[in-house]
Design an enzyme around this catalytic site. Structure first.
Site, mmCIF file in Angstrom:
data_model
loop_
_atom_site.group_PDB
_atom_site.id
_atom_site.type_symbol
_atom_site.label_atom_id
_atom_site.label_comp_id
_atom_site.label_asym_id
_atom_site.label_seq_id
_atom_site.Cartn_x
_atom_site.Cartn_y
_atom_site.Cartn_z
ATOM 1 N N PRO A 68 -19.975 53.098 26.015
ATOM 2 C CA PRO A 68 -21.099 52.331 25.710
ATOM 3 C C PRO A 68 -21.188 51.819 24.303
ATOM 4 O O PRO A 68 -20.903 52.591 23.419
ATOM 5 C CB PRO A 68 -22.080 53.163 26.097
ATOM 6 C CG PRO A 68 -21.634 54.120 26.906
ATOM 7 C CD PRO A 68 -20.283 54.384 26.497
ATOM 8 N N GLU A 69 -21.424 50.665 24.021
ATOM 9 C CA GLU A 69 -21.612 50.073 22.673
ATOM 10 C C GLU A 69 -23.248 50.223 22.239
ATOM 11 O O GLU A 69 -23.962 50.681 23.056
ATOM 12 C CB GLU A 69 -21.049 48.671 22.634
ATOM 13 C CG GLU A 69 -19.621 48.660 23.031
ATOM 14 C CD GLU A 69 -18.846 47.458 22.724
ATOM 15 O OE1 GLU A 69 -19.264 46.685 21.668
ATOM 16 O OE2 GLU A 69 -18.031 46.945 23.209
ATOM 17 N N LYS A 81 -23.888 54.116 17.880
ATOM 18 C CA LYS A 81 -23.648 54.835 19.091
ATOM 19 C C LYS A 81 -24.353 56.047 19.234
ATOM 20 O O LYS A 81 -23.928 56.887 20.145
ATOM 21 C CB LYS A 81 -22.175 54.960 19.437
ATOM 22 C CG LYS A 81 -21.434 53.513 19.665
ATOM 23 C CD LYS A 81 -19.940 53.515 19.668
ATOM 24 C CE LYS A 81 -19.291 52.217 19.675
ATOM 25 N NZ LYS A 81 -17.748 52.341 19.800
ATOM 26 N N ARG A 134 -6.366 50.964 20.602
ATOM 27 C CA ARG A 134 -7.304 50.133 21.460
ATOM 28 C C ARG A 134 -6.474 48.803 21.354
ATOM 29 O O ARG A 134 -6.125 48.304 20.628
ATOM 30 C CB ARG A 134 -8.771 50.000 20.761
ATOM 31 C CG ARG A 134 -9.054 51.499 20.343
ATOM 32 C CD ARG A 134 -9.588 52.160 21.528
ATOM 33 N NE ARG A 134 -10.421 51.391 22.503
ATOM 34 C CZ ARG A 134 -11.811 51.609 22.449
ATOM 35 N NH1 ARG A 134 -12.366 52.445 21.293
ATOM 36 N NH2 ARG A 134 -12.656 50.922 23.331
#
Length: 265
Positions: free
Chosen positions: A2-3, A52, A255
């Protein structure tokens, strides 16, 4: 993972359901039993997000810190009568007389003191979703990027540079700014960095409001299909929506990075 917009939504939900109420705090799974014992029967003062990370202050200056990581999820339910039985591996349960919040699979779930919270937040970069009336957070972001030799694509994923940005917003912000992800931070113009910061504020506010990440907000209405929401994210091998060049993908610090070689040259 989740951002930041999701964590701000969670903090808002916790405040709406539980603020200023004496709560039952438990750990059905058992892995947070000690922390639950500390917080049980205390009132929630306020939950806040910083990037976050979520920090919930309880009576007695005790703070609950939550970092969802990749697998963490909140579940919220309203009930009457007896609270519903927990389903699955519930690390933390918050219960009022009418609502229950279950937390599963977080990377971090711990009770901290106010000084410990300050040490963590001091290490984090500015959060685009926090109020910035004097624009100091924007200046802080620009300063942190401008002094670094590291590529701007890596810097946007560094929570000590800017808090709350993840892989989706990183790709989309750079595309919308027409900025190559491979340019060292110190070589990115202040004008472009200001654009990225302002754009992050706007797009993440949309995420808080709608509950989805949507970066083509000026071209779409309502809740469009996932495939239509982004310019480049997860569109490798497809034509760029702006110039028809094929969208590229590579790994940057393990990433996936998505970008248009023409629009972001």
């Amino acid at each position: 993972m989740p951002e930041g917009h999701s964590v701000h939504r969670h903090a808002k939900k916790l405040n709406e359901l539980f603020a200023d109420k004496q709560l039952k705090i438990s750990s059905p799974q058992g892995r947070f039993a000690g922390g639950a014992e500390v917080l049980n029967e205390r009132k929630l003062i306020k939950a806040k997000a910083h990037g976050k990370q979520l920090f919930a202050e309880f009576e007695g200056k005790s703070f609950l810190r939550i970092h969802l990581g990749i697998y963490g999820k909140w579940g919220f339910r309203n009930y009457s009568g007896d609270p519903p039985e927990p389903v699955g591996q519930v690390r933390l349960r918050i219960t009022s007389e009418t609502d229950v919040a279950d937390l599963r699979g977080p990377t971090a779930c711990e009770v901290l003191t106010s000084s410990e919270v300050r040490k963590i937040t001091a290490r984090l970069g500015p959060d685009p979703l926090q109020p910035d009336p004097k624009r100091q957070k924007k200046k802080d972001f620009i300063h942190r990027v401008s002094k670094s030799q590291v590529s701007v694509g890596q810097l946007l994923m560094n929570q000590e540079i800017i808090a709350g940005i993840g892989n989706v917003y990183r790709a989309e912000l750079l595309f919308r700014a027409g900025q190559s992800p491979f340019t060292p931070g110190k070589e990115v113009s202040e004008e472009v960095l200001e654009t990225i910061w302002t754009d992050a504020q706007r797009l993440m506010k949309i995420g808080v409001k709608k509950g989805i990440m949507l970066t083509r907000e000026d071209k779409l209405r309502g809740r469009p299909k996932v495939a239509d929401r982004y310019y480049v994210y997860k569109r490798q091998g497809l034509k760029c929506r702006e110039c028809s060049t094929m969208v590229s993908i590579t790994l940057m610090q393990a990433r996936k990075l998505y970008w248009c070689p023409a629009c972001q040259a």
